[in-house]
Scaffold this motif. Structure first.
Motif, PDB file in Angstrom:
ATOM      1  N   ASP A  75       0.904  -1.126  -0.145  1.00  0.00           N
ATOM      2  CA  ASP A  75      -0.256   0.387   0.175  1.00  0.00           C
ATOM      3  C   ASP A  75       0.109   1.446   0.047  1.00  0.00           C
ATOM      4  O   ASP A  75       0.742   2.429  -0.675  1.00  0.00           O
ATOM      5  CB  ASP A  75      -1.187  -0.242   0.990  1.00  0.00           C
ATOM      6  N   VAL A  76       2.431   0.924   0.770  1.00  0.00           N
ATOM      7  CA  VAL A  76       2.646   2.275   1.379  1.00  0.00           C
ATOM      8  C   VAL A  76       4.201   1.455   0.846  1.00  0.00           C
ATOM      9  O   VAL A  76       3.965   0.757   1.381  1.00  0.00           O
ATOM     10  CB  VAL A  76       2.259   3.580   2.197  1.00  0.00           C
ATOM     11  N   VAL A  77       4.886   2.898  -0.069  1.00  0.00           N
ATOM     12  CA  VAL A  77       6.450   2.487   0.329  1.00  0.00           C
ATOM     13  C   VAL A  77       6.649   3.927   0.608  1.00  0.00           C
ATOM     14  O   VAL A  77       6.892   5.175   0.194  1.00  0.00           O
ATOM     15  CB  VAL A  77       6.836   2.651  -0.624  1.00  0.00           C
ATOM     16  N   ILE A  78       7.839   3.978   1.725  1.00  0.00           N
ATOM     17  CA  ILE A  78       8.781   4.988   2.664  1.00  0.00           C
ATOM     18  C   ILE A  78       9.606   4.671   2.518  1.00  0.00           C
ATOM     19  O   ILE A  78      10.882   4.641   2.928  1.00  0.00           O
ATOM     20  CB  ILE A  78       8.520   5.250   4.263  1.00  0.00           C
ATOM     21  N   ASN A  79      10.353   6.115   1.752  1.00  0.00           N
ATOM     22  CA  ASN A  79      11.778   5.929   1.989  1.00  0.00           C
ATOM     23  C   ASN A  79      12.462   6.843   2.457  1.00  0.00           C
ATOM     24  O   ASN A  79      11.943   8.557   2.801  1.00  0.00           O
ATOM     25  CB  ASN A  79      11.733   6.536   0.157  1.00  0.00           C
ATOM     26  N   ASN A  80      13.175   6.134   3.618  1.00  0.00           N
ATOM     27  CA  ASN A  80      13.854   6.829   4.491  1.00  0.00           C
ATOM     28  C   ASN A  80      14.937   6.932   4.997  1.00  0.00           C
ATOM     29  O   ASN A  80      15.255   7.923   5.617  1.00  0.00           O
ATOM     30  CB  ASN A  80      12.919   5.877   6.086  1.00  0.00           C
ATOM     31  N   ALA A  81      15.421   5.517   4.285  1.00  0.00           N
ATOM     32  CA  ALA A  81      16.947   5.850   4.156  1.00  0.00           C
ATOM     33  C   ALA A  81      17.710   6.519   4.024  1.00  0.00           C
ATOM     34  O   ALA A  81      17.354   7.503   2.903  1.00  0.00           O
ATOM     35  CB  ALA A  81      17.800   4.655   3.560  1.00  0.00           C
ATOM     36  N   GLY A  82      18.338   7.632   5.019  1.00  0.00           N
ATOM     37  CA  GLY A  82      19.118   8.909   4.093  1.00  0.00           C
ATOM     38  C   GLY A  82      20.698   8.901   5.791  1.00  0.00           C
ATOM     39  O   GLY A  82      21.207   8.059   6.214  1.00  0.00           O
ATOM     40  N   LYS A  83      21.886  10.023   5.047  1.00  0.00           N
ATOM     41  CA  LYS A  83      22.680   9.402   5.670  1.00  0.00           C
ATOM     42  C   LYS A  83      23.229  11.213   5.775  1.00  0.00           C
ATOM     43  O   LYS A  83      22.905  12.022   4.883  1.00  0.00           O
ATOM     44  CB  LYS A  83      23.703   8.695   5.418  1.00  0.00           C
ATOM     45  N   GLY A  84      23.884  11.553   6.788  1.00  0.00           N
ATOM     46  CA  GLY A  84      24.127  13.350   6.910  1.00  0.00           C
ATOM     47  C   GLY A  84      25.632  12.945   6.820  1.00  0.00           C
ATOM     48  O   GLY A  84      26.849  12.243   6.565  1.00  0.00           O
ATOM     49  N   TYR A  85      26.201  14.557   6.358  1.00  0.00           N
ATOM     50  CA  TYR A  85      27.467  14.911   5.748  1.00  0.00           C
ATOM     51  C   TYR A  85      27.778  16.568   5.842  1.00  0.00           C
ATOM     52  O   TYR A  85      26.917  17.395   4.858  1.00  0.00           O
ATOM     53  CB  TYR A  85      27.910  14.434   4.352  1.00  0.00           C
ATOM     54  N   ARG A  86      28.260  16.907   7.710  1.00  0.00           N
ATOM     55  CA  ARG A  86      28.569  17.867   6.868  1.00  0.00           C
ATOM     56  C   ARG A  86      30.016  18.671   6.903  1.00  0.00           C
ATOM     57  O   ARG A  86      31.343  18.132   7.556  1.00  0.00           O
ATOM     58  CB  ARG A  86      28.460  18.417   8.454  1.00  0.00           C
ATOM     59  N   SER A  87      30.347  19.127   5.838  1.00  0.00           N
ATOM     60  CA  SER A  87      32.121  19.390   5.070  1.00  0.00           C
ATOM     61  C   SER A  87      32.225  21.116   4.724  1.00  0.00           C
ATOM     62  O   SER A  87      30.520  21.286   4.287  1.00  0.00           O
ATOM     63  CB  SER A  87      31.882  18.642   3.962  1.00  0.00           C
ATOM     64  N   PHE A  88      32.981  21.112   4.547  1.00  0.00           N
ATOM     65  CA  PHE A  88      33.366  22.426   3.560  1.00  0.00           C
ATOM     66  C   PHE A  88      33.405  22.027   1.829  1.00  0.00           C
ATOM     67  O   PHE A  88      33.861  20.971   1.940  1.00  0.00           O
ATOM     68  CB  PHE A  88      34.495  23.489   3.839  1.00  0.00           C
ATOM     69  N   VAL A  89      32.656  22.560   0.943  1.00  0.00           N
ATOM     70  CA  VAL A  89      33.294  22.034  -0.378  1.00  0.00           C
ATOM     71  C   VAL A  89      35.135  21.870  -0.616  1.00  0.00           C
ATOM     72  O   VAL A  89      35.141  20.912  -1.089  1.00  0.00           O
ATOM     73  CB  VAL A  89      33.091  23.901  -1.221  1.00  0.00           C
ATOM     74  N   GLU A  90      35.834  22.571  -0.571  1.00  0.00           N
ATOM     75  CA  GLU A  90      36.920  22.771  -0.161  1.00  0.00           C
ATOM     76  C   GLU A  90      37.319  21.184   0.364  1.00  0.00           C
ATOM     77  O   GLU A  90      38.920  20.325  -0.750  1.00  0.00           O
ATOM     78  CB  GLU A  90      38.011  23.947   0.138  1.00  0.00           C
ATOM     79  N   PHE A  91      37.560  20.824   1.102  1.00  0.00           N
ATOM     80  CA  PHE A  91      38.050  19.644   1.544  1.00  0.00           C
ATOM     81  C   PHE A  91      36.472  18.596   1.897  1.00  0.00           C
ATOM     82  O   PHE A  91      36.733  17.497   2.211  1.00  0.00           O
ATOM     83  CB  PHE A  91      38.381  19.576   3.206  1.00  0.00           C
TER      84      PHE A  91
END
Length: 271
Positions: A75-91
């Motif tokens: 009936d329903v698909v919940i796309n919950n999988a995820g991760k975070g990345y906190r970074s400076f573009v340069e590095f």
């Protein structure tokens, strides 16, 4: 009983969603990268667990095959999988950029692609794609996380047009920082040789840590709202913003425009 598939259900918000849906009479199909987390749901009859890596087309296909052998319909698909990345573009590191794109955006794309034929054959179904307030507004050190969540928003809205004739509903859900395992697992760039960067990272991490601790009532609100959405699928594409923080930031950004909004953000950080 209705049947719901949840990706990334081994912990955090995913686990809370699974338990809440099960408690309210749904058959819950929990998917996760490794089945070692099955013990989290032992003894709950209407929760079934399957190994599924959202970054792998082969893994998704294999899990889908097993799920459809055990359940006649979804009936329903919940796309919950995820991760975070906190970074400076340069590095920023290639591996981390590739991983967050693979999980947060392409994972949603691949899971939706796999289950559209199921919904189309049934002539009904609902995708609920978990986004974030990061998918609506832009904040410091979010270059990669925010980009993937904006991509989920755009992808979901575009896909919804394609699926109207098949009675398939598409929704996105945005909320702010929630006390869960997610924040503990965010990958962060380490100390750099640039004091400006170091200050910014420390400041942002402190702000988010304090905000997360205060949002003790957000997780119950999120799972409750998700159940309501699942029980009442919208005819057309719809965005659901949950929680005071997310609603406030979204309203502020829309009312002020990016120039004034950006000025407020900069002053709150560099004061």
């Amino acid at each position: 009983m209705n049947n719901v598939v949840i990706t990334g259900a081994c912990g955090g918000i995913g686990k809370a969603i699974a338990l809440h849906f099960a408690k309210n009479g749904w058959n819950v199909i929990c998917t996760m990268m490794r089945l070692e987390h099955v013990k989290e749901f032992q003894g709950i009859e209407n929760i079934s667990c399957y190994e599924l890596d959202v970054t792998s087309t082969a893994s998704i296909a294999a899990a889908k095959k097993k799920i459809l052998e055990d359940f006649e319909s979804i009936d329903v698909v919940i796309n919950n999988a995820g991760k975070g990345y906190r970074s400076f573009v340069e590095f920023a590191e290639d591996d981390e950029i590739n991983t967050i794109v693979d999980v947060n955006w392409l994972g949603v794309v691949k899971v939706c692609r796999a289950f559209i034929p199921v919904f189309r054959k049934q002539k009904k179904g609902q995708f609920i794609n978990i986004s974030s307030i990061a998918g609506l507004v832009n904040l410091p050190l979010g270059s990669f996380y925010h980009s993937t969540k904006h991509a989920v928003e755009s992808f979901s809205e575009c896909m919804a047009y394609e699926l109207i004739d098949f009675n398939i509903s598409v929704a996105t859900v945005q909320f702010g920082n929630t006390p869960s395992g997610f924040q503990n697992n965010v990958v962060k760039t380490g100390h750099t040789s640039l004091e400006s960067y170091n200050y910014l990272m420390d400041k942002i991490c402190l702000i988010l840590e304090n905000k997360t601790k205060k949002n003790t009532d957000l997780k119950p609100l999120i799972v409750s709202e998700l159940l309501k959405i699942a029980n009442n699928p919208a005819t057309n594409f719809k965005r659901y913003t949950i929680g005071f923080d997310a609603k406030g930031l979204n309203l502020l950004r829309n009312k002020l425009g990016y120039l004034l909004f950006g000025r407020i953000i900069r002053k709150s950080i560099f004061k």
